[in-house]
Motif scaffolding. Structure first.
Motif, PDB file in Angstrom:
ATOM      1  N   GLU A 139      29.066 -12.122  -5.313  1.00 38.94           N
ATOM      2  CA  GLU A 139      28.068 -12.666  -4.394  1.00 38.94           C
ATOM      3  C   GLU A 139      27.141 -13.637  -5.104  1.00 38.94           C
ATOM      4  OE1 GLU A 139      27.739  -8.783  -1.411  1.00 38.94           O
ATOM      5  OE2 GLU A 139      26.439  -8.955  -3.172  1.00 38.94           O
ATOM      6  N   ASP A 140      26.738 -13.300  -6.302  1.00 41.56           N
ATOM      7  CA  ASP A 140      25.809 -14.156  -7.032  1.00 41.56           C
ATOM      8  C   ASP A 140      26.434 -15.502  -7.372  1.00 41.56           C
ATOM      9  OD1 ASP A 140      23.106 -14.215  -8.244  1.00 41.56           O
ATOM     10  OD2 ASP A 140      24.232 -14.572 -10.089  1.00 41.56           O
ATOM     11  N   THR A 141      27.692 -15.482  -7.804  1.00 44.12           N
ATOM     12  CA  THR A 141      28.332 -16.739  -8.206  1.00 44.12           C
ATOM     13  C   THR A 141      28.631 -17.643  -7.012  1.00 44.12           C
ATOM     14  OG1 THR A 141      29.975 -17.657  -9.730  1.00 44.12           O
ATOM     15  CG2 THR A 141      30.778 -16.065  -8.135  1.00 44.12           C
ATOM     16  N   VAL A 142      28.841 -17.046  -5.834  1.00 37.80           N
ATOM     17  CA  VAL A 142      29.170 -17.826  -4.641  1.00 37.80           C
ATOM     18  C   VAL A 142      27.932 -18.318  -3.902  1.00 37.80           C
ATOM     19  CG1 VAL A 142      30.224 -17.694  -2.340  1.00 37.80           C
ATOM     20  CG2 VAL A 142      31.437 -16.787  -4.315  1.00 37.80           C
ATOM     21  N   PHE A 143      26.864 -17.517  -3.911  1.00 36.76           N
ATOM     22  CA  PHE A 143      25.692 -17.845  -3.103  1.00 36.76           C
ATOM     23  C   PHE A 143      24.512 -18.423  -3.885  1.00 36.76           C
ATOM     24  CE2 PHE A 143      27.380 -14.137  -0.483  1.00 36.76           C
ATOM     25  CZ  PHE A 143      28.055 -14.964   0.406  1.00 36.76           C
ATOM     26  N   ASN A 144      24.449 -18.188  -5.202  1.00 31.82           N
ATOM     27  CA  ASN A 144      23.191 -18.444  -5.905  1.00 31.82           C
ATOM     28  C   ASN A 144      23.262 -19.373  -7.114  1.00 31.82           C
ATOM     29  OD1 ASN A 144      21.830 -16.587  -4.149  1.00 31.82           O
ATOM     30  ND2 ASN A 144      22.699 -14.908  -5.346  1.00 31.82           N
ATOM     31  N   ARG A 145      24.361 -20.071  -7.292  1.00 37.73           N
ATOM     32  CA  ARG A 145      24.382 -21.035  -8.405  1.00 37.73           C
ATOM     33  C   ARG A 145      23.348 -22.131  -8.143  1.00 37.73           C
ATOM     34  NH1 ARG A 145      30.116 -21.980 -11.387  1.00 37.73           N
ATOM     35  NH2 ARG A 145      31.060 -19.946 -10.999  1.00 37.73           N
ATOM     36  N   ARG A 146      22.914 -22.728  -9.237  1.00 38.64           N
ATOM     37  CA  ARG A 146      21.958 -23.832  -9.143  1.00 38.64           C
ATOM     38  C   ARG A 146      22.526 -25.075  -9.817  1.00 38.64           C
ATOM     39  NH1 ARG A 146      16.966 -22.363  -7.394  1.00 38.64           N
ATOM     40  NH2 ARG A 146      16.395 -20.149  -7.462  1.00 38.64           N
ATOM     41  N   LEU A 147      21.922 -26.202  -9.503  1.00 40.24           N
ATOM     42  CA  LEU A 147      22.267 -27.430 -10.208  1.00 40.24           C
ATOM     43  C   LEU A 147      21.921 -27.291 -11.680  1.00 40.24           C
ATOM     44  CD1 LEU A 147      20.826 -29.985  -7.640  1.00 40.24           C
ATOM     45  CD2 LEU A 147      23.256 -29.542  -8.044  1.00 40.24           C
ATOM     46  N   CYS A 148      22.628 -28.001 -12.520  1.00 37.86           N
ATOM     47  CA  CYS A 148      22.398 -27.931 -13.962  1.00 37.86           C
ATOM     48  C   CYS A 148      20.941 -28.294 -14.286  1.00 37.86           C
ATOM     49  CB  CYS A 148      23.330 -28.886 -14.692  1.00 37.86           C
ATOM     50  SG  CYS A 148      25.078 -28.473 -14.521  1.00 37.86           S
ATOM     51  N   GLY A 149      20.307 -27.450 -15.102  1.00 39.76           N
ATOM     52  CA  GLY A 149      18.928 -27.689 -15.492  1.00 39.76           C
ATOM     53  C   GLY A 149      17.905 -27.072 -14.572  1.00 39.76           C
ATOM     54  N   GLN A 150      18.353 -26.439 -13.479  1.00 43.60           N
ATOM     55  CA  GLN A 150      17.411 -25.851 -12.519  1.00 43.60           C
ATOM     56  C   GLN A 150      17.365 -24.327 -12.582  1.00 43.60           C
ATOM     57  OE1 GLN A 150      17.999 -27.400  -8.556  1.00 43.60           O
ATOM     58  NE2 GLN A 150      17.632 -29.517  -9.182  1.00 43.60           N
ATOM     59  N   GLY A 151      18.043 -23.743 -13.563  1.00 44.01           N
ATOM     60  CA  GLY A 151      18.062 -22.293 -13.712  1.00 44.01           C
ATOM     61  C   GLY A 151      17.672 -21.875 -15.112  1.00 44.01           C
ATOM     62  N   ASP A 152      18.109 -20.689 -15.504  1.00 41.42           N
ATOM     63  CA  ASP A 152      17.705 -20.095 -16.779  1.00 41.42           C
ATOM     64  C   ASP A 152      18.795 -20.117 -17.849  1.00 41.42           C
ATOM     65  OD1 ASP A 152      15.142 -19.332 -15.807  1.00 41.42           O
ATOM     66  OD2 ASP A 152      16.059 -17.615 -14.771  1.00 41.42           O
TER      67      ASP A 152
END
Length: 283
Positions: free
Chosen positions: A220-233
């Motif tokens: 679920e996390d990989t399908v729903f919650n990825r972010r653009l590069c540089g916008q996450g941790d």
């Protein structure tokens, strides 16, 4: 000069669909996806097999070749072949898909065939898997491409080490790995281990970002919650440095999946994916 050529993987231009949908087909036309990827700056693109079949019905093989060439898309891949291993429950269907994928790769000069591991949790025999992987790698090489398996933290191949062990046991030069940084991060793989991966076993790289905390299951996390590069941790710069240390020079795939990203018009989605990844690679 460091190579920062970028590749739009399947889901980056697929529009409002996902791997969890009963019908994963992209609602976006093949030409539109290719044009969006090219306009954003990508030189390569990925597609689900079912989307390629629809494109063939619409444009024919000659038309597809022209669309790719006219837009400067010099590298393309198809995915995702599953149940390719011995005793898989839908092996007959998988074999039919394998034949069709290899046909299109040969006809359209594809670069690689992307396959998945077993997510069922069933027991498996590495030796028999390696034999079948080698056979499939040989078939892929016969049509001028490479075979790439993607390890997944929730599968029978959860880490880069597990994926590499299978590929090395198979021993075919056309076989290798897709290294997706999301899976690297969630599996807790060190960048030293990535840097030690033989570059000849890396077929492709996929970049994205995400928050440190997993929301829901891994899937679920990989399908729903990825972010653009540089916008996450995620430590994208560290991972890129490790891959360059291993000898990888690109192209660099970008794979963005999220419930918000897929709602964007495909041209805008592709632009954001390209610009965010390029900024990280250039920094």
């Amino acid at each position: 000069m460091t190579n920062t050529e970028l590749f739009a993987t399947c889901w980056t231009t697929a529009g409002d669909t996902s791997p969890l949908e009963p019908d994963q087909r992209s609602p976006v036309d093949f030409r539109t996806r290719v044009e969006a990827a090219s306009a954003a700056g990508f030189s390569g693109a990925g597609f689900l097999y079912v989307d390629l079949l629809e494109a063939e019905q619409t444009y024919g093989l000659n038309g597809m070749r022209a669309i790719l060439a006219d837009n400067g898309i010099t590298r393309w891949e198809t995915e995702l072949l599953t149940d390719w291993w011995p005793d898989a429950p839908t092996r007959k269907v998988s074999d039919e898909q394998r034949t069709g994928m290899l046909r299109l790769i040969e006809a359209l000069a594809g670069h690689d065939l992307k396959i998945g591991p077993d997510e069922s949790g069933n027991p498996w025999d590495r030796e028999r898997w390696a034999e079948e992987f080698a056979r499939l790698a040989g078939q892929t090489a016969d049509v001028g491409a490479r075979l790439a398996i993607e390890f997944l933290p929730w599968s029978n191949l959860p880490t880069i080490g597990d994926g590499l062990a299978l590929v090395e046991a198979a021993g075919h030069p056309a076989g290798g790995l897709i290294i997706d940084n999301w899976h690297i991060e969630r599996a807790g793989t060190s960048h030293d281990e990535v840097a030690a991966c033989p570059v000849e076993r890396i077929v492709g790289v996929e970049l994205s970002d995400a928050d440190a905390t997993v929301v829901g299951t891994f899937v679920e996390d990989t399908v729903f919650n990825r972010r653009l590069c540089g916008q996450g941790d995620f430590d994208l710069r560290g991972l890129i440095a490790a891959l360059r240390q291993a000898g990888w020079t690109g192209p660099w795939g970008v794979e963005i999946l999220s419930s918000t990203y897929r709602k964007l018009p495909v041209a805008e989605a592709a632009r954001q994916a390209y610009e965010s990844a390029k900024a990280i690679l250039d920094s």
